[in-house]
Design an enzyme around this catalytic site. Structure first.
Site, PDB file in Angstrom:
ATOM      1  N   GLU A  16     -22.140 -50.339   1.388  1.00 21.20           N
ATOM      2  CA  GLU A  16     -22.903 -49.174   0.907  1.00 21.20           C
ATOM      3  C   GLU A  16     -24.405 -49.447   0.818  1.00 21.20           C
ATOM      4  O   GLU A  16     -25.133 -48.800   0.071  1.00 21.20           O
ATOM      5  CB  GLU A  16     -22.359 -48.755  -0.465  1.00 21.20           C
ATOM      6  CG  GLU A  16     -20.950 -48.256  -0.362  1.00 21.20           C
ATOM      7  CD  GLU A  16     -20.307 -48.100  -1.726  1.00 21.20           C
ATOM      8  OE1 GLU A  16     -20.668 -47.148  -2.419  1.00 21.20           O
ATOM      9  OE2 GLU A  16     -19.468 -48.932  -2.090  1.00 21.20           O
ATOM     10  N   SER A 191     -16.941 -45.711  -2.771  1.00 24.21           N
ATOM     11  CA  SER A 191     -17.416 -44.733  -1.791  1.00 24.21           C
ATOM     12  C   SER A 191     -16.642 -44.566  -0.502  1.00 24.21           C
ATOM     13  O   SER A 191     -17.218 -44.601   0.565  1.00 24.21           O
ATOM     14  CB  SER A 191     -18.846 -45.045  -1.431  1.00 24.21           C
ATOM     15  OG  SER A 191     -19.620 -44.585  -2.478  1.00 24.21           O
ATOM     16  N   GLU A 315     -11.096 -41.998 -10.306  1.00 22.06           N
ATOM     17  CA  GLU A 315     -11.806 -43.259 -10.567  1.00 22.06           C
ATOM     18  C   GLU A 315     -13.051 -42.997 -11.390  1.00 22.06           C
ATOM     19  O   GLU A 315     -13.486 -41.858 -11.537  1.00 22.06           O
ATOM     20  CB  GLU A 315     -12.182 -43.954  -9.250  1.00 22.06           C
ATOM     21  CG  GLU A 315     -13.136 -43.161  -8.383  1.00 22.06           C
ATOM     22  CD  GLU A 315     -13.556 -43.903  -7.119  1.00 22.06           C
ATOM     23  OE1 GLU A 315     -13.279 -45.113  -6.996  1.00 22.06           O
ATOM     24  OE2 GLU A 315     -14.183 -43.271  -6.263  1.00 22.06           O
ATOM     25  N   SER A 326     -26.965 -36.410  -4.871  1.00 22.93           N
ATOM     26  CA  SER A 326     -25.862 -37.044  -5.615  1.00 22.93           C
ATOM     27  C   SER A 326     -25.443 -36.241  -6.836  1.00 22.93           C
ATOM     28  O   SER A 326     -26.272 -35.663  -7.532  1.00 22.93           O
ATOM     29  CB  SER A 326     -26.262 -38.451  -6.062  1.00 22.93           C
ATOM     30  OG  SER A 326     -26.475 -39.282  -4.959  1.00 22.93           O
TER      31      SER A 326
END
Length: 364
Positions: A16, A191, A315, A326
């Site tokens: 990531e 992710s 999660e 985001s």
């Protein structure tokens, strides 16, 4: 009091890396320059730490597909145990200006699994986000599910296998227990990296193979048919929850590409279209899950909400993306806390926790 010096650590060896560069850029652009000066430390894909210059720390900064860390000639080393000046320039041993707080926005392996947090703790530096235990618990999807389930929080049913058990994985048995479709995931990756949605036996063996490329332990999970709801949590001892949001994916599941690269890959409803009662339930379970998994500072709790109204925790992401698209910062903005104020609050929480920990006895 003068300005505080905030060290922003970003990049990293994980899959990531590029997302982290985008997050860092957004934080650096938005941080309150009247309160904070910023020191940039970029970790390249080989794991080297670079002291970066504000004017040139990124290449292709505005293109998420091409964005890169611009490596500097000044690499950084850390001196554990000292109470000040923990960073030195590796090539000249010149001492770096003292950092007051570190904001580690390194996503994924080695960044949010407790490794970096442990090193910062050894260096006696306050840092944003959960501590070593909270970080590693949330990173391991298997352990996180066990703890949530034992606290009465619903999670999707799952099976877990280590690489030593690879040859014992039987599609028929798994299908009998969990049905179809299935999700196959590395246990310790964030992710959507290495994650597959599986309908057939052929897809199943390929997906198992792929997941084991990213981790020595994988989980196979039942698919929950439900709306994807997310909620941002902020705080240490008394965490608060934002208004929930909803991901409306246009692809079959919320992949890495649709999360970070393709702005049209998913629509974001912020806040989500929920009844007051559903909103309250999401916020309540978010805070409960945040506490169960020993989180501090920040966390984004991801849910599935089914038609009968059951709420399953998928999660907790302990260092969620901080890019302008985001969910974590966007949900705080719709809840009345601006992006810049959110960064300030996270820094305050890091200092608050560090001060409490510093008062604990270290001798008997």
């Amino acid at each position: 009091m003068g300005k505080m010096n905030i060290g922003i650590i970003f990049g990293g060896k994980s899959a990531e890396h590029e997302v982290s560069l985008q997050s860092a850029k957004n934080i650096i652009d938005a941080i309150d320059k009247e309160k904070f000066t910023v020191t940039l430390i970029g970790i390249d894909k080989q794991g080297n730490w670079h002291l970066n210059d504000h004017s040139s720390y990124l290449l292709h900064a505005d293109n998420p597909k091409l964005i890169q860390l611009n490596k500097s000639n000044e690499t950084v080393a850390i001196v554990p145990g000292s109470n000040e000046h923990q960073f030195i320039q590796a090539n000249s041993t010149a001492i770096l200006e003292q950092l007051d707080v570190v904001f580690p926005i390194v996503h994924g392996t080695l960044g949010e699994d407790g490794s970096l947090q442990g090193m910062l703790r050894l260096a006696n530096l306050p840092y944003v986000g959960p501590n070593v235990l909270g970080s590693s618990l949330c990173m391991d999807k298997d352990i996180a599910k066990r703890l949530l389930q034992s606290s009465g929080i619903k999670v999707a049913d799952w099976l877990v296998y280590t690489s030593a058990e690879k040859d014992d994985i039987d599609f028929q048995k798994v299908q009998e227990k969990l049905g179809l479709p299935l999700f196959i995931k590395p246990a310790n990756q964030g992710s959507s990296v290495g994650v597959s949605k599986v309908m057939t036996e052929d897809e199943f063996s390929q997906a198992v193979q792929l997941a084991f490329e990213y981790d020595r332990k994988i989980i196979i999970e039942e698919a929950i048919q439900g709306r994807e709801i997310e909620c941002s949590v902020l705080g240490n001892d008394h965490p608060i929850a934002s208004l929930p949001g909803e991901i409306l994916p246009k692809t079959s599941f919320y992949s890495y590409e649709s999360k970070y690269i393709d702005e049209k890959g998913a629509e974001l409803a912020a806040p989500a279209d929920l009844t007051d009662k559903e909103m309250e339930k999401v916020q309540e379970v978010s805070i409960q899950a945040f506490k169960v998994l020993q989180c501090e500072g920040l966390g984004r709790v991801d849910f599935f909400l089914t038609d009968p109204g059951d709420l399953y925790v998928n999660e907790i992401n302990t260092l969620p993306g901080f890019t302008k698209i985001s969910m974590y910062p966007r949900l705080w903005e719709v809840s009345g806390l601006s992006y810049s104020s959110l960064i300030t609050r996270l820094i305050e929480l890091a200092i608050e926790r560090h001060e409490k920990e510093s008062k604990l006895k270290s001798t008997i």
